[in-house]
Design an enzyme around this catalytic site. Sequence first.
Site, short mmCIF file in Angstrom:
data_model
loop_
_atom_site.label_atom_id
_atom_site.label_comp_id
_atom_site.label_asym_id
_atom_site.label_seq_id
_atom_site.Cartn_x
_atom_site.Cartn_y
_atom_site.Cartn_z
N GLU A 132 0.89 -1.17 0.00
CA GLU A 132 0.00 0.00 0.00
C GLU A 132 0.92 1.20 0.00
O GLU A 132 1.58 1.49 1.00
CB GLU A 132 -0.89 0.01 1.25
CG GLU A 132 -1.76 -1.22 1.41
CD GLU A 132 -2.89 -1.32 0.40
OE1 GLU A 132 -3.14 -0.34 -0.33
OE2 GLU A 132 -3.49 -2.40 0.31
N GLU A 138 -6.02 -4.91 0.78
CA GLU A 138 -6.22 -5.07 2.23
C GLU A 138 -7.72 -4.93 2.46
O GLU A 138 -8.43 -4.33 1.67
CB GLU A 138 -5.44 -4.02 3.00
CG GLU A 138 -3.94 -4.26 2.91
CD GLU A 138 -3.12 -3.55 3.98
OE1 GLU A 138 -3.19 -2.32 4.05
OE2 GLU A 138 -2.43 -4.25 4.75
N CYS A 178 -2.56 8.73 3.04
CA CYS A 178 -2.24 8.23 1.70
C CYS A 178 -3.32 8.63 0.71
O CYS A 178 -3.02 8.93 -0.44
CB CYS A 178 -2.05 6.72 1.74
SG CYS A 178 -3.41 5.85 2.51
#
Length: 474
Positions: A242, A449, A276
């Site tokens: 990620e 995820e 993010c």
Amino acid sequence: MKTDFKLLVAGELVDGVSRFDVINPATEEAFAQCPRADEAMLDRAVAAAKAAQPAWAALSADERGACLHRLADAMEARIEDFGRLLTAEQGKPLDQAMYEIGGSIYTIRAIAGMRLPDQTMRDEGGNTIIEHRTPLGVCAAITPWNFPVILLVGKMAPCLITGNTMVAKPAPTTPLTTLLLAELAADIFPAGVFNVVCDQNELGPRLTGHPDIAKVSFTGSTATGKKVMASAAEGVKRVTLELGGNDAAIVLDDVPARIAAEKVYNGAMANAGQICVAIKRAYVPSAMYDEFCAEIAKLTQAAVVDDGSKQGATVGPVQNKMQYDKVKALIADAKARGTLIAEASAPDKPGYYIAPTVIGGLSDDAPLVAEEQFGPVLPVLTYDDIEDVIRRANDSPFGLGGTVWGMDQLRAMDVARRIDSGTVWVNQHLAIDPNIPFRGSKQSGLGSEHGLAGLMEYTQAHIINAVSLEAEPA
Ligand code: NAD
């Protein structure tokens, strides 16, 4: 506040080989020390995780889930301690820290209830085909400093519920909440099932390259993610990455400027922009630009930038000096190239404070537009043609998230479909849910995820393909 922390290796809470200071970004002062592991200690943690894995996998998923529920309960009982410690090491305002811890507890409970039963793929004419999933072994979790707790439990819970064991390594500037979690875990999980080692950025390659690590789940920068992927190649390890993002917000022409400005401001400045999937560039119709800028300027000037432990602070310091210097340089460059729309004020005292800043008049190749800022600064760009703005939003090596804002929801969803990102939210932002897969496209990541897709990544699928011998002609 707690200042005495231990590593968790083979079920024991242990001192490291040395200690290093953990800095409160709101004061630039060391407020605690973190134990540091060396390579031998890391190897012991991996060996303990390997030894513990078969017995842990032999438990039922309900038994493993019960341990995760106990961890969630133990965290809830210490929720204030977690929140204050998170603010002290990470910098975010206390209400945002409590939100992260509450979300972490919710995530553990949600994933503790997930199961991956055998899937029957065919059952006809004497031919039975099932897909059956088994754990991978020992998994490594490597986490960054922006959301140290929720990003860790998003790896730990699916890893453990599926029968794997784990060695976790937090970022060196935010290790303490992970160690508080380790202290609770020590009383709950069998020895070796969950281990935590801390470093000053030197143990990552040994962990990812370790022959007894079957999978690496990494969250962090794209540059480090590439190193993790390269290091995993030798053992053909599973990786979930990620990574970074440069998410566009596209405001459609039917949204009132006041509403658009509020949504975009919040999406860009939460956690001081260190998310993010923060909004990292905003595209508004040219005809709306002046009104949008006036509205976002009001919100920016109302920001209260201060120590996150102070009541009323809406934006805390950025987390570390390196990030502070990087964001300051990007702001200085963008101010020189473009036009300042608004800038809040930051306190004149020690601390990595950066006043929320909004800048217009930049070209698409300006660093603040083309790179990931990961701080409280937002470029606002204009467009006249929807095809043009979709092309510009997609013209990036990143593809993590994004948002589209429109009163006509179906039209906004049509635009969202054409954005090449793992997640695009329409008229909302940050709706991350442990039941819904989260993934990046392009250089924003690999694998999933959350949700059952995320759970599957901690397992090996086996196809069992059987026919009945009785069906054979004699
Ligand atoms: P980073 O890549 O510098 O560090 C992340 C972790 O990797 C740390 O624990 C670090 O010690 C470790 N590490 C460093 N070198 C390593 C190596 N060679 N091998 C293995 N591990 C190594 O990232 P950061 O600066 O801590 O975090 C900020 C970045 O993370 C931003 O780019 C942000 O976009 C990204 N991020 C992504 C997500 C997501 O879900 N996509 C979430 C949060 C942050």
